[in-house]
Structure formats: structure tokens, C-alpha cells
Design a protein around this motif. Structure first.
Motif, PDB file in Angstrom:
ATOM      1  N   ASP A   3      13.579   2.176   4.056  1.00 20.18           N
ATOM      2  CA  ASP A   3      12.098   2.121   4.043  1.00 20.18           C
ATOM      3  C   ASP A   3      11.326   3.322   4.004  1.00 20.18           C
ATOM      4  OD1 ASP A   3      12.138   2.707   6.661  1.00 20.18           O
ATOM      5  OD2 ASP A   3      11.474   1.003   7.475  1.00 20.18           O
ATOM      6  N   ASP A   6      10.490   6.358  -1.483  1.00 18.28           N
ATOM      7  CA  ASP A   6       9.562   5.969  -2.455  1.00 18.28           C
ATOM      8  C   ASP A   6      10.132   4.796  -3.543  1.00 18.28           C
ATOM      9  OD1 ASP A   6       7.836   7.481  -1.532  1.00 18.28           O
ATOM     10  OD2 ASP A   6       7.715   8.972  -3.047  1.00 18.28           O
ATOM     11  N   ALA A  45       5.603  -2.103  -1.916  1.00 17.22           N
ATOM     12  CA  ALA A  45       5.350  -0.597  -2.105  1.00 17.22           C
ATOM     13  C   ALA A  45       5.905  -0.422  -3.684  1.00 17.22           C
ATOM     14  CB  ALA A  45       6.288   0.359  -1.341  1.00 17.22           C
ATOM     15  N   THR A  46       6.912  -1.218  -4.252  1.00 15.01           N
ATOM     16  CA  THR A  46       7.184  -1.342  -5.534  1.00 15.01           C
ATOM     17  C   THR A  46       6.415  -1.905  -6.344  1.00 15.01           C
ATOM     18  OG1 THR A  46       9.768  -1.319  -4.899  1.00 15.01           O
ATOM     19  CG2 THR A  46       9.170  -2.219  -7.159  1.00 15.01           C
ATOM     20  N   ALA A  50       3.416   2.726  -4.554  1.00  7.36           N
ATOM     21  CA  ALA A  50       2.887   3.469  -3.585  1.00  7.36           C
ATOM     22  C   ALA A  50       4.314   3.764  -2.604  1.00  7.36           C
ATOM     23  CB  ALA A  50       1.663   2.774  -2.720  1.00  7.36           C
ATOM     24  N   VAL A  52       6.508   4.042   0.669  1.00  6.42           N
ATOM     25  CA  VAL A  52       6.447   2.838   1.755  1.00  6.42           C
ATOM     26  C   VAL A  52       5.729   3.289   2.846  1.00  6.42           C
ATOM     27  CG1 VAL A  52       8.437   1.743   3.373  1.00  6.42           C
ATOM     28  CG2 VAL A  52       8.783   2.200   0.836  1.00  6.42           C
ATOM     29  N   VAL A  55       2.165   2.076   2.272  1.00 11.79           N
ATOM     30  CA  VAL A  55       2.187   0.756   2.472  1.00 11.79           C
ATOM     31  C   VAL A  55       2.383   0.094   4.116  1.00 11.79           C
ATOM     32  CG1 VAL A  55       3.502  -1.339   1.798  1.00 11.79           C
ATOM     33  CG2 VAL A  55       2.953   0.435   0.136  1.00 11.79           C
ATOM     34  N   ARG A  56       3.190   0.745   4.683  1.00  6.84           N
ATOM     35  CA  ARG A  56       3.403   0.334   6.125  1.00  6.84           C
ATOM     36  C   ARG A  56       1.893   0.472   6.880  1.00  6.84           C
ATOM     37  NH1 ARG A  56       6.597   3.843   7.604  1.00  6.84           N
ATOM     38  NH2 ARG A  56       8.690   2.654   7.340  1.00  6.84           N
TER      39      ARG A  56
END
Length: 209
Positions: A3, A6, A45-46, A50, A52, A55-56
Motif C-alpha cells: 500500500d 504508487d 489510488a488506481t 494518485a 496511496v 489517498v490514505r
């Protein structure tokens, strides 16, 4: 892929990117509003191309925002009637537990029309094969069942039984409301499906996988 890596390109080539000037959190909010299954950080993210970690952080911002905590924009937060919850390794919107009875009653009163043939067929698959995932239902019916599953959930005829810890897939089963409509006390009272099939096959209710 861990995670921290990228994401690569999506299934249609280069991943989509958020509109210029729109925070990642709001882009993820839009995606999660239409997601039928919990979405992992990597899949999110995919979807937007962006990193990960970003995104988290954006997901954490959304959780705080919906919980009524300052979402990071300097504005006071308002606790929403829904929440962003992590289930089975993914994230998905859920109605807050305290509003479940109100939402259930609203949905039932707003949907008095009869079920479509597609919904009836999907309900039959769930009744005979429960607990069963959306993917397994689609494989049996050979069509996309996302909308009809949402309809059956909204009518209170099926419910989310559990989420597979490994795949994140939600398993569905029928409810007591269905038994009431059918006039039976147990799902075991359903008739065998094989005598109802013109080709004489065992169908999906004969105990085979």
C-alpha cells in the motif's frame, strides 16, 4: 503491490485524474458514493492516479469530516447521517446505525411497486444459494446484477450477511421480511428448483456449487 507503492495504469489505460483544483478527498467521495463494494486504498489510488499515501490521508480526512470533526478546511464539522467505514480491507459508505430504522421504514414506504423479472430472478438465486456474493450471482445469471441487488436491499428482502476477510466481497442472504411475503417460516420450506426447470437440470438449488 504494497500500500506504499504508487498504482499503475487502470484497465482502460492511463488512470483518471481529479478535476483541476478539486481536492483528492472530494474526488474519492464521489467515487465511494457509487461503489457497491468496499474499495481498498490501492483500488482508489488506481482509480484516480494518485499515490496511496495521499489517498490514505484523504480517506482519513473524509472520515473526520463525516464524523463532525474539522475536515482540514478550517470549517466546523457537522456529523452526517452516514459514515465512511472500513470493512474487509476496504472503505464504503454506510448509514449510521442510529438511523437504520428510519431509513428502512422510508425505503419500504417509497417502493410499493412490484419487483421486475430481473429482480425476482436475482432474489431466487440468493434465496437458494445464500450466503452468496454479488459476483457469484452475476455468474449464475450471466448479467450485471448491481442495480437489482441495490433494489432488493432497499426493499429489505435481502441483507448483507458478512464480508469475506480475504476478498472483501459482501455475502448476501434473505431476510425475515421475505419469509413473511412468501408465507413460510423458514427458507428450508422453499420448493426444490429442479422440478420447475423445463430442461430437467438440477438448477442452482440442488446443493451443487
Amino acid at each position: 503491490m504494497t500500500d506504499e507503492q504508487d498504482p499503475g495504469e487502470g484497465a482502460t489505460g492511463a488512470p483518471s485524474t481529479p478535476p483541476p483544483g478539486v481536492p483528492i478527498a472530494r474526488t474519492l467521495e464521489a467515487i465511494l458514493m457509487v461503489a457497491d463494494e468496499p474499495q481498498s486504498l490501492v483500488s482508489l489510488a488506481t482509480a484516480i492516479g494518485a499515490p496511496v499515501p495521499a489517498v490514505r490521508q484523504a480517506v482519513e480526512t473524509l472520515v473526520a469530516d463525516f464524523d463532525g470533526v474539522d475536515g482540514g478546511d478550517g470549517q466546523p464539522g457537522i456529523r452526517r447521517g452516514f459514515e465512511l467505514r472500513e470493512v474487509g480491507g476496504g472503505w464504503r459508505f454506510y448509514v449510521r446505525e442510529e438511523f437504520d430504522p428510519i431509513v428502512r421504514d422510508f425505503v419500504l414506504t417509497q417502493n410499493p411497486t412490484r419487483l421486475s423479472q430481473a429482480a425476482l430472478e436475482t432474489l431466487a438465486v440468493i434465496a437458494y444459494k445464500q450466503p452468496i456474493t454479488r459476483g457469484a450471482i452475476a455468474q449464475i445469471r450471466a448479467v450485471n446484477v448491481d442495480s437489482v441487488v441495490r433494489t432488493l436491499l432497499g426493499r429489505g428482502l435481502i441483507t448483507e450477511s458478512f464480508t469475506d476477510a480475504e476478498t472483501g466481497a459482501i455475502n448476501y442472504e434473505t431476510t425475515e421480511l421475505l419469509l413473511t411475503h412468501l408465507g413460510i417460516n423458514s427458507i428450508d420450506e422453499l420448493p426444490l428448483i429442479s422440478p420447475l426447470l423445463s430442461d430437467g437440470s438440477g438448477g442452482f438449488g440442488d446443493g451443487s456449487e
